[in-house]
Design a protein around this motif. Structure first.
Motif, short mmCIF file in Angstrom:
data_model
loop_
_atom_site.label_atom_id
_atom_site.label_comp_id
_atom_site.label_asym_id
_atom_site.label_seq_id
_atom_site.Cartn_x
_atom_site.Cartn_y
_atom_site.Cartn_z
N ILE A 276 0.84 -1.19 0.00
CA ILE A 276 0.00 0.00 0.00
C ILE A 276 0.88 1.25 0.00
O ILE A 276 2.03 1.20 0.42
CB ILE A 276 -0.95 0.02 1.21
N PRO A 277 0.36 2.39 -0.48
CA PRO A 277 1.15 3.63 -0.47
C PRO A 277 1.46 4.07 0.95
O PRO A 277 0.58 4.11 1.81
CB PRO A 277 0.25 4.63 -1.18
N ASP A 280 5.43 8.48 2.36
CA ASP A 280 6.31 9.13 1.38
C ASP A 280 5.88 8.88 -0.05
O ASP A 280 6.56 9.28 -1.00
CB ASP A 280 7.75 8.65 1.58
N GLY A 281 4.74 8.21 -0.22
CA GLY A 281 4.22 7.96 -1.56
C GLY A 281 4.71 6.67 -2.17
O GLY A 281 4.19 6.23 -3.20
N LYS A 282 5.70 6.03 -1.55
CA LYS A 282 6.21 4.76 -2.05
C LYS A 282 5.41 3.61 -1.43
O LYS A 282 4.80 3.76 -0.38
CB LYS A 282 7.69 4.61 -1.74
N LEU A 283 5.45 2.45 -2.08
CA LEU A 283 4.72 1.29 -1.58
C LEU A 283 5.47 0.62 -0.45
O LEU A 283 6.70 0.52 -0.47
CB LEU A 283 4.47 0.30 -2.72
N ARG A 374 -5.95 -3.10 -6.68
CA ARG A 374 -5.80 -2.17 -7.80
C ARG A 374 -6.42 -2.76 -9.07
O ARG A 374 -6.98 -2.04 -9.90
CB ARG A 374 -4.33 -1.86 -8.02
N SER A 504 -4.78 -1.08 -2.95
CA SER A 504 -3.43 -1.63 -3.02
C SER A 504 -2.71 -1.01 -4.21
O SER A 504 -3.35 -0.63 -5.20
CB SER A 504 -3.46 -3.16 -3.16
N GLY A 505 -1.40 -0.89 -4.12
CA GLY A 505 -0.67 -0.19 -5.17
C GLY A 505 -0.02 -1.08 -6.20
O GLY A 505 0.25 -0.64 -7.31
N ASN A 562 8.46 -1.26 -6.05
CA ASN A 562 8.45 0.19 -6.27
C ASN A 562 9.01 0.58 -7.63
O ASN A 562 8.60 1.61 -8.20
CB ASN A 562 9.20 0.90 -5.14
N TYR A 565 6.03 0.20 -9.66
CA TYR A 565 5.06 1.26 -9.32
C TYR A 565 5.45 2.59 -9.94
O TYR A 565 4.59 3.38 -10.35
CB TYR A 565 4.98 1.37 -7.80
N PRO A 569 2.19 4.26 -12.00
CA PRO A 569 1.60 4.95 -10.83
C PRO A 569 0.08 4.92 -10.87
O PRO A 569 -0.53 4.88 -11.95
CB PRO A 569 2.14 6.37 -10.96
#
Length: 571
Positions: A276-277, A280-283, A374, A504-505, A562, A565, A569
């Motif tokens: 999940i994100p 910091d925006g990363k998974l 996702r 989920s990312g 990542n 990702y 995005p």
């Protein structure tokens, strides 16, 4: 079979890549899984005296002037209907005859085998270099073939020939799943068969008659949920004078397709087995976060208090369902389909049983947010790059939705030799659940028996809902799961519309380290979590588990995820 995605479970996809592609979708279709870059099966098509695609009228089901042969393979399921004529074989399927009549596409099978034998047979075909022209593949195989350059370009074929229906399905999620089917230079290499990701959304199912017996209301907070679970375990909710019930249904796999701990975790803001994100925006892997530790501590406390079955870690889904049917448990987190099975069986066994569906309770003042994947991708329609008529695959995808129209109802019947289990490709309709819900409720409120439903399943659901309204209890399961405003899909869409979800990312194929080490990391996760819940390990063991998980490959997997990702995005 339900396909799960997550930081550990994705490895299962790789181990069973061929099997997954052969598994049925919601319509029970079988799906070939892969092919070899060295071989091409386009010879049968090239032998046909067929004009080029450019010379054909660009119609979704336009008829070729001369026959176009499409070579396929098939794992044939046993037909559900008993009306199928005796001795009928897949190559005699009425759908194939109608396809030939309508489009001049002639399907030839290199081989057909019973569904159970398909995977092994297809592996042998791959080894020998025998490939079909049109095939289904899983996501792992699709990515491999994309890298090897053996997939045909469907860009123009889709643009020119995809029917409005197919295009509507492909654009249902804003084209997000379709974009996953493209090459780096933007070519469309596959047509995805996927479903509405919100179908994975978790809600809470509760025995309403038990709530009444213990004098409680449906829980809105985690604290209220705990009170209900305690009362269901200790206050004789079935009023039989015995201490023979427990609070929450739970099976040995904490992350499964039903009767598991997902909804419990999500209620407490924990999302293990998924990326999940992060802040910091990363998974980040949900199983490594503090929220998961907190949720495990709560589950351990529930186990100690007797709110869970003492034997939960040894029970599979069938054993848990047996307990539900026997009236031993009155709470279960799950998806929209529960009323159709197994809650209908609970009601059959005990006519007094009443079930309600509510959103996840809040925790510490924060609303419970269900995780939604996702993508809910099943299989992917592809063509061999050497196949001369990629548009034929698109026309075949157009064909089955056409045959479900009302004008074909009296023609396309099992008694006439139309066996849907034997026809491929059949692309899943991701709009079906929502469309049926809206249209059935419109028809019910207007009492309109002449309503023109978009899907045949919508017409069936309408008739079933009418029967239930007239007192037919046998129609409860289908109606309450799909049509009732306070039922399965009704509550699911309320949660969806409220925005109380987490996505989920990661939706890519297994990364290299997941393939190599994912299974061992999954085992580590499952064993550690189970020990903590059962009390054989302190909750503080979670901290050591996180360190070990990262050292044993988790950090590498996170970096690889990542990398994917960054290229894909979420919007």
């Amino acid at each position: 079979m339900r396909i799960k995605t997550g930081s550990g479970l994705i490895t299962v996809l790789m181990v069973a890549a061929l099997m997954l592609a052969a598994c049925s979708n919601s319509n029970g279709s079988s799906s070939p899984s892969s092919s070899s870059p060295e071989a091409s099966s386009s010879a049968p098509a090239s032998e046909s005296a067929s004009p080029s695609a450019a010379e054909q009228p660009k119609e979704p089901l336009g008829k070729y002037p001369e026959p176009v042969t499409v070579l396929m393979v098939l794992g044939a399921r046993t037909p559900e209907s008993k009306d199928v004529p005796s001795g009928l074989t897949p190559d005699q399927n009425g759908y194939l005859k109608k396809l030939k009549e309508m489009t001049n596409i002639e399907v030839k099978y290199a081989w057909t085998v019973p569904y159970e034998q398909f995977t092994q047979k297809f592996k042998l075909s791959i080894a020998s270099g025998d490939l079909p022209d049109v095939m289904w593949v899983d996501q792992v195989t699709f990515e491999q073939f994309k890298e090897q350059g053996i997939l045909g370009d469907l860009t123009e074929a889709y643009r020119d020939y995809a029917s409005p229906t197919i295009k509507k399905w492909m654009e249902f999620d804003g084209g997000a799943t379709m974009n996953m089917m493209k090459s780096e230079d933007g070519k469309l290499l596959g047509l995805p068969s996927y479903s509405d990701a919100n179908q994975s959304l978790q809600t809470l199912w509760i025995r309403a008659d038990w709530l009444k017996n213990v004098g409680l209301e449906a829980p809105r907070t985690f604290e209220e949920l705990e009170k209900v679970a305690d009362a269901f375990a200790h206050n004789d909710p079935d009023q039989d004078g015995q201490q023979d019930t427990y609070g929450l249904a739970l099976m040995k796999s904490l992350n499964f397709w039903g009767f598991d701990a997902r909804g419990f975790f999500y209620t407490l803001g924990a999302y293990p087995y998924n990326f999940i994100p992060g802040a910091d925006g990363k998974l980040v892997a949900g199983e490594t976060l503090p929220e998961t530790k907190d949720a495990l501590a709560k589950l351990a406390d529930w186990y100690k208090k007797g709110l869970l079955d003492k034997e939960w870690a040894f029970k599979d889904e069938n054993k848990v369902v047996e307990d539900m049917i026997a009236g031993k448990v009155g709470l279960s987190f799950g998806e929209w389909w529960y009323p159709n099975w197994p809650l209908n069986l609970v009601k059959d066994n005990d006519p007094k049983a009443e079930w309600i569906n509510v959103p996840l309770p809040s925790y510490n003042g924060n609303p419970g947010k269900s995780l939604v994947p996702r993508a809910r991708l099943g299989k992917i329609l592809v063509v061999n790059k050497n196949f001369a008529h990629p548009e034929a695959a698109i026309k075949m995808a157009n064909f089955y939705p056409e045959m479900t129209k009302k004008e074909y109802n009296d023609v396309a019947t099992p008694a006439n030799g139309y066996v849907y289990e034997w026809f491929e490709p059949r692309v899943s309709n991701p709009t079906e659940m929502e469309t049926n819900y809206i249209q059935v409720n419109e028809a019910l409120k207007a009492n309109n028996d002449s309503y023109e439903f978009e899907n045949g399943s919508g017409a069936l659901l309408y008739e079933t809902a009418k029967k239930y309204a007239s007192g037919d209890q046998a129609s409860w399961g289908l109606t309450f799961s799909r049509a009732s405003e306070d039922g399965g899909w009704g509550v699911t869409r309320q949660v969806r519309d409220s925005g109380q979800i987490v996505r989920s990312g990661f939706a890519g194929p297994p990364t290299p380290t997941q393939v190599e080490k994912g299974a061992s990391l999954l085992k580590l996760t499952d064993e550690t979590f189970t020990k903590i819940i059962m009390g054989s390990a302190s909750v503080d063991e979670f901290d050591k588990y996180v360190e070990d998980w990262k050292k044993l490959g988790g950090n590498d997997i996170t970096a690889e995820v990542n990398d994917w990702y960054a290229k894909n995005p979420m919007k």
